[in-house]
Design an enzyme around this catalytic site. Structure first.
Site, mmCIF file in Angstrom:
data_model
loop_
_atom_site.group_PDB
_atom_site.id
_atom_site.type_symbol
_atom_site.label_atom_id
_atom_site.label_comp_id
_atom_site.label_asym_id
_atom_site.label_seq_id
_atom_site.Cartn_x
_atom_site.Cartn_y
_atom_site.Cartn_z
ATOM 1 N N HIS A 143 0.855 -1.187 0.000
ATOM 2 C CA HIS A 143 0.000 0.000 0.000
ATOM 3 C C HIS A 143 0.886 1.230 0.000
ATOM 4 O O HIS A 143 1.873 1.295 0.722
ATOM 5 C CB HIS A 143 -0.894 0.017 1.250
ATOM 6 C CG HIS A 143 -1.730 1.265 1.337
ATOM 7 N ND1 HIS A 143 -2.916 1.404 0.655
ATOM 8 C CD2 HIS A 143 -1.524 2.433 1.983
ATOM 9 C CE1 HIS A 143 -3.403 2.607 0.890
ATOM 10 N NE2 HIS A 143 -2.588 3.256 1.696
ATOM 11 N N ASP A 151 -15.334 2.224 7.334
ATOM 12 C CA ASP A 151 -14.312 3.192 6.917
ATOM 13 C C ASP A 151 -14.875 4.144 5.863
ATOM 14 O O ASP A 151 -14.560 5.328 5.852
ATOM 15 C CB ASP A 151 -13.072 2.489 6.374
ATOM 16 C CG ASP A 151 -12.013 3.519 5.991
ATOM 17 O OD1 ASP A 151 -11.519 4.204 6.901
ATOM 18 O OD2 ASP A 151 -11.721 3.678 4.794
ATOM 19 N N ARG A 182 -14.814 12.217 8.420
ATOM 20 C CA ARG A 182 -13.558 12.890 8.791
ATOM 21 C C ARG A 182 -13.234 14.010 7.815
ATOM 22 O O ARG A 182 -12.729 15.061 8.193
ATOM 23 C CB ARG A 182 -12.409 11.864 8.819
ATOM 24 C CG ARG A 182 -12.475 10.927 10.013
ATOM 25 C CD ARG A 182 -11.538 9.751 9.839
ATOM 26 N NE ARG A 182 -10.180 10.148 9.610
ATOM 27 C CZ ARG A 182 -9.281 9.438 8.912
ATOM 28 N NH1 ARG A 182 -9.620 8.271 8.385
ATOM 29 N NH2 ARG A 182 -8.068 9.871 8.750
ATOM 30 N N SER A 225 -7.602 3.290 9.306
ATOM 31 C CA SER A 225 -8.337 3.311 8.043
ATOM 32 C C SER A 225 -7.606 2.477 6.989
ATOM 33 O O SER A 225 -8.192 1.607 6.334
ATOM 34 C CB SER A 225 -8.473 4.778 7.599
ATOM 35 O OG SER A 225 -8.862 4.875 6.266
ATOM 36 N N LYS A 261 -8.540 -1.758 5.788
ATOM 37 C CA LYS A 261 -8.853 -2.134 4.406
ATOM 38 C C LYS A 261 -7.857 -3.161 3.882
ATOM 39 O O LYS A 261 -8.229 -4.093 3.179
ATOM 40 C CB LYS A 261 -8.860 -0.882 3.523
ATOM 41 C CG LYS A 261 -10.118 -0.035 3.745
ATOM 42 C CD LYS A 261 -10.097 1.239 2.947
ATOM 43 C CE LYS A 261 -9.127 2.229 3.520
ATOM 44 N NZ LYS A 261 -9.230 3.587 3.030
#
Ligand code: URA
Length: 429
Positions: A82, A161, A168, A183, A187
């Protein structure tokens, strides 16, 4: 238990119990706890933080708000990467096929661009026919058949999320390290991974502009991974200039294809190989990072990664023979002076591409896959007066006068060569 009392405890700086966190997040997922109470909780966390125990439970409760994936019959260890996002970051298109062709299973769920950063799914959609939305069953089948799929997040994956992130966004609680860590990790861990490599970008084009901020985020994400049994490694990597040369959707896919075929910009190739080596090592395919680097380089240089990319794109319906061409007006931006490139305001470069239409400022906006820019000079390069710094790809010539001043301000020149800066700033976990 009552939501206001739990919010009050966090507001007063007390640690929440596992039961309190699960009550709160489960209630939010079911709709029993409204957005205004979650907004108050997010702000309390913004000021009071979550400790590592609370953060692991918070992440786990988010992860369990929806469906989770598992690949027990996968052909190899399940490992993903990621990136926190940057400008010109087309790493996934090179790295994921290297990892899959080396023997890993890569169930890559990606996002769309927002703000100055591009998104993997938007870039992929420069390939006509390619579908990024797949049912969970289809996704599983693609991953088991090809060792890799690159898709969007389905509505039932970490739905908490999706809601919380939107909340947010409008309550000034995005820039909160524990909430960012939970978050992203919720995921990624919903993908059923054994290991995860995180590329946390640092610099003028990154979410985290200083190495200290990036290290703080890295530490929280590594702690979550450890507690949830997922080996997690973080590379902090340079985002003080765009990665590679191309910024913009079809331009980036073209650059990724060049890199898969042995060309491409040296920094892009180097970063893809380094992250792939981390995945291979962490996934246990090679016992040392040196051997993992050798396997990554061999997989790229032998053409195996390129072949895997073509296979996966075709399986997802994409037709690379019809890859969108860049926009027709190629507009070079001449350097106003001679000198050396000292650095970039990378966010401003990304925003220039957004103004051309390559990105979006609001979720759901349409984007133009053909526009963007290609840098001719990167940090440390010498440039003569009048020599092109970059070429814009636009639909009309007036794009250049519109963006010239912003771009010239974003590219910093100096008289002497700058000190070399590392591509990999740090390695943690
Ligand atoms: N990306 C995410 O997915 N979540 C955040 O909170 C920030 C960046």
């Amino acid at each position: 238990m009552r939501a206001p009392e739990i919010i009050q405890r966090k507001r007063d700086g007390l640690a929440l119990s596992e039961a309190e966190i699960r009550f709160f997040l489960d209630g939010y997922t079911r709709g029993d706890i409204p957005d205004y109470q979650m907004a108050a909780m997010a702000m309390a966390i913004f000021f009071r933080d979550l400790d590592d125990d609370e953060l692991a439970v918070w992440t786990d409760a988010m992860l369990r708000s929806g469906r989770t994936l598992a690949f027990p019959e996968a052909p190899g260890p399940c490992v993903d990467k990621h990136s926190t996002g940057g400008v010109g970051d087309k790493v996934s298109f090179v790295l994921a096929p290297i990892a899959a062709a080396a023997g890993l299973t890569v169930p890559m769920i990606s996002g769309r661009g927002l703000g100055h950063t591009g998104g993997t799914l938007d870039k992929l959609e420069s390939i006509p026919g390619l579908r990024v939305e797949h049912s969970p069953e289809d996704f599983q089948r693609l991953v088991l058949t090809h060792g890799l799929a690159m898709v969007g997040q389905s509505a039932d994956l970490v739905p908490a999320d999706r809601r919380l992130y939107a909340l947010r966004d409008v309550t000034a609680t995005v820039a909160c390290i524990p909430l960012i860590a939970a978050s992203i990790m919720s995921k990624k861990l919903a993908e059923g991974l054994q290991a995860l490599v995180l590329d946390i970008k640092v610099g003028s084009g990154a979410f985290m502009s200083t190495p200290d901020q990036a290290r703080a985020l890295a530490a929280r994400m590594i702690a979550i991974g450890e507690r949830m049994g997922v080996r997690t490694r973080v590379l902090l990597t340079d985002m003080d200039q765009p990665l590679g040369w191309a910024v913009g959707n079809t331009l980036e896919i073209r650059e990724a294809l060049d890199t898969l075929q042995g060309g491409g910009p040296p920094d892009l190739r180097a970063l893809c190989l380094e992250l792939a080596a981390e995945m291979i090592h962490l996934g246990g395919l090679r016992p040392t990072l040196t051997l993992a680097r050798e396997l990554a380089a061999h997989t790229l240089d032998s053409g195996a990664a390129h072949a895997r990319f073509l296979q996966v794109i075709a399986a997802q319906g994409g037709d690379l023979t019809r890859l969108l061409p860049p926009a027709p007006c190629a507009l070079p931006l001449p350097s106003p002076a001679a000198g050396y490139i000292a650095g970039f305001d990378t966010t401003a470069v990304g925003l220039a591409a957004v103004r051309l239409g390559a990105g979006r400022t609001r979720a759901g906006d349409p984007i133009d896959h053909a526009v963007g820019l290609v840098l001719h000079k990167k940090r440390g390069d010498a440039v003569a007066q009048g020599e092109p710094l970059l070429t814009l790809y636009a639909h009309t010539p007036d794009a250049l006068p519109l963006l010239r001043d912003d771009l010239l301000r974003a590219i910093h020149l100096q008289d002497t060569p700058p000190e070399a800066a590392p591509l990999v700033v740090d390695r943690l976990g």
